[in-house]
Every structure is written in C-alpha cells, then in structure tokens.
Design a protein around this motif. Structure first.
Motif, short mmCIF file in Angstrom:
data_model
loop_
_atom_site.label_atom_id
_atom_site.label_comp_id
_atom_site.label_asym_id
_atom_site.label_seq_id
_atom_site.Cartn_x
_atom_site.Cartn_y
_atom_site.Cartn_z
N VAL A 198 0.84 -1.20 0.00
CA VAL A 198 0.00 0.00 0.00
C VAL A 198 0.88 1.25 0.00
O VAL A 198 0.63 2.20 -0.76
CB VAL A 198 -0.95 -0.01 1.22
CG1 VAL A 198 -1.63 1.35 1.38
CG2 VAL A 198 -1.98 -1.12 1.09
N LEU A 243 -6.73 -6.91 2.36
CA LEU A 243 -5.93 -6.24 1.34
C LEU A 243 -5.57 -7.19 0.21
O LEU A 243 -5.45 -6.78 -0.95
CB LEU A 243 -4.65 -5.66 1.96
CG LEU A 243 -4.85 -4.45 2.89
CD1 LEU A 243 -3.52 -4.00 3.47
CD2 LEU A 243 -5.53 -3.29 2.17
N ILE A 250 -6.49 -1.56 -5.21
CA ILE A 250 -5.73 -0.61 -4.40
C ILE A 250 -5.19 0.54 -5.25
O ILE A 250 -5.35 1.72 -4.90
CB ILE A 250 -4.58 -1.33 -3.66
CG1 ILE A 250 -5.14 -2.27 -2.61
CG2 ILE A 250 -3.64 -0.30 -3.01
CD1 ILE A 250 -4.08 -3.13 -1.92
#
Length: 307
Positions: A198, A243, A250
């Motif tokens: 991320v 995630l 993302i």
C-alpha cells in the motif's frame, strides 16, 4: 515550549531588591531570558537536558534537578533547571556575538510537574513550613500522587513499546491471529508485506506518506482500529487478508482518492491509507466516510470503481 524575556521593570526591581548584590547585572542575572520545555514523560526531561548541554555552555553550579534536592519529607514537586550561556562556537558567529556572556534559564518539566507548579503558585506556599498543619499531610500526599502518576506514565509507555515489539516478533514468525488494537496495528504497518505494498503504490502515485512510524498521528491508528472492528476484522490477519482480496483495486482507488484538492498538508500514513481503502472497497455510505474525513466527491467516484 514557553518563553519570555525579562522586562526592564522586572530587571530593575530585582537589582534593587538584591541590595547591591550585583556588580555587573547584565552578566550576573541568570534569567534575562527564560524558556520552559514541557514533556510528556520523565525520561524525556533528562534527554532534553542532555541536548541542551550539548548545544550550550551550561553553568552547572546554578543548574540541577530541583526535585532531587528536596528532602524525603519536604513539600514540593519541582523541575529541572539549567542556567546557560552561549558556547564558544556560537559566540564566534557574528549574529550571536552580541549575546556572548549573557545568561538564560531553561526549565524542563513534565506536564504533571507543570500542573503542580501552576496549582502551587496559586496556593502560594513556598515551603512546608508555610503550610497550616491541618493541610500539610494532604499536600504531601497529593505531591506524592503526582510523582507516582509521572512514573506510571513512563512505565505504561515502556510496556507499550515491549508489547509492540512482541507483536512484531510474532508476526515475523507468521503469527497473525492477534487482536486488532493500536499497538498491533502499528506493528503490522511496519512489517507486513501488504501494508508495504500500500505504501509503495501510494508513493508511486505521488502521495506524501509518513516514513517514520513514530511520526504517525495517533488518530490514524485509532481510526483504523475502530473501522476494522466495525467491519468484522478482529485480527491483523483479517486486515492482511482483506488487502489481498482487494489487491487489484488498491491502485485505482488510491489514484482516484489522490485527485482531491489536498488542502490538508499532513502526510498520510499506511494506517490512514488502509482506512480509506476499507471505506471505499466495502462500499460504505458517504455518512460513514464523513465520520473519518471531510466530505469529498472523490470518495463517491472511488467507490464506483468497486464491482
């Protein structure tokens, strides 16, 4: 930090009150300027004192830990006082040379020491002998509680660091069945590969991301904990799995969110970014978004990217 320069009237009054004590007041008065530095933890008082000693010439005969100077049964809760003047390196600089030989006083104290000093100033008791007998025990007991609270805050801080380090060790061994809390989330953001991904994606897209974990705003972690738990993510493993599930979203989600005007100059953290990703990818309503961030059209647009 607080600071003040002694005004002319106060300077004159001190000279007169001392009755000829000073031969050269400008050089001998030690508090022509005063700075107070207030810390959260006891151990930071000594750390700051060490920095001051490194940067200035400290007159040790006028300095010291006022608390350590109190007898066991003496009334008070003091702070660290340092009287200093410019060191040789600064005195040689043109912009500092005019202040050579002038002294200043620095007080370093914790927030609780500062609170005690403020209340004590209002009570106007300078020593235990000034206190009416019926009040003396109560004030002794109160000052002891302040000291104990300072020590406990430091103990809690150290315990939190140990717990966070333990979380990192467990995650390093692949153990992710750890409850979501502020300390576990902080450790997860530091070492988890999904959290690192991320960060990397956000930086590639031009986001300003906090590099130092110690600089992450506390609210970023508490927001992520609150949101994760509300969405059924009770362990750090749940965060990583989430995630993983939304991995393909993302980049486009962060790209769309990054198109905001950006009037908030604070850098984002991994925790902050993950909070935004959860809000978008869970397709939560705008009202929930508004509990964490200012309303912005990018949230609606980013949410439309989610199937």
């Amino acid at each position: 930090m607080e600071g003040r320069a002694k005004d002319v009237a106060s300077f004159a009054e001190k000279i007169q009150r001392k009755g000829g004590k000073y031969v050269d007041p400008m050089a001998e008065v030690t508090d022509l300027a005063g700075i107070r530095i207030i810390t959260y933890y006891l151990e930071d008082v000594e750390r700051i004192a060490s920095i001051i000693r490194r940067e200035f010439s400290v007159l040790e005969e006028h300095s010291g830990d006022k608390q350590a100077e109190l007898a066991d049964n003496e009334f008070g809760y003091a702070s660290f006082h340092l009287v200093l003047e410019l060191g040789e390196n600064r005195r040689r600089l043109l912009e500092w040379s005019q202040f050579g030989g002038i002294k200043a006083e620095v007080q370093v104290r914790t927030a609780l020491q500062h609170a005690w000093a403020a209340v004590n100033h209002k009570l106007d008791y300078k020593s235990s002998q000034d206190i009416p007998r019926e009040m003396r025990r109560r004030l002794f007991r109160l000052s002891a509680l302040f000291e104990l609270a300072d020590e406990e805050f430091s103990q809690i801080r150290r315990a939190g660091l140990k717990i966070s380090a333990a979380y990192e060790r467990e995650m390093g061994r692949g153990e992710y069945d750890l409850e979501v809390n502020v300390d576990s989330v902080a450790a997860w953001a530091r070492i988890d590969s999904k959290a690192h991904r991320v960060r990397e994606i956000a930086q590639e897209l031009g986001w300003d991301v906090v590099d130092d974990p110690n600089s992450v705003r506390a609210v970023d972690r508490t927001d992520l904990v609150r949101l994760a738990i509300s969405q059924g993510m009770s362990t750090v493993g749940d965060l990583s799995n989430f995630l993983d599930e939304v991995d393909s979203l993302i980049e486009p989600v962060l790209r769309k969110l990054g198109e905001a005007d950006g009037d908030d100059e604070a850098a984002s953290s991994v925790e902050d970014l993950v909070t935004q990703i959860i809000l978008v990818c869970k397709k939560l309503p705008v009202e929930v978004w508004n509990n964490y961030y200012q309303p912005e059209v990018q949230f609606e647009e980013a949410r439309s990217l989610v199937p």
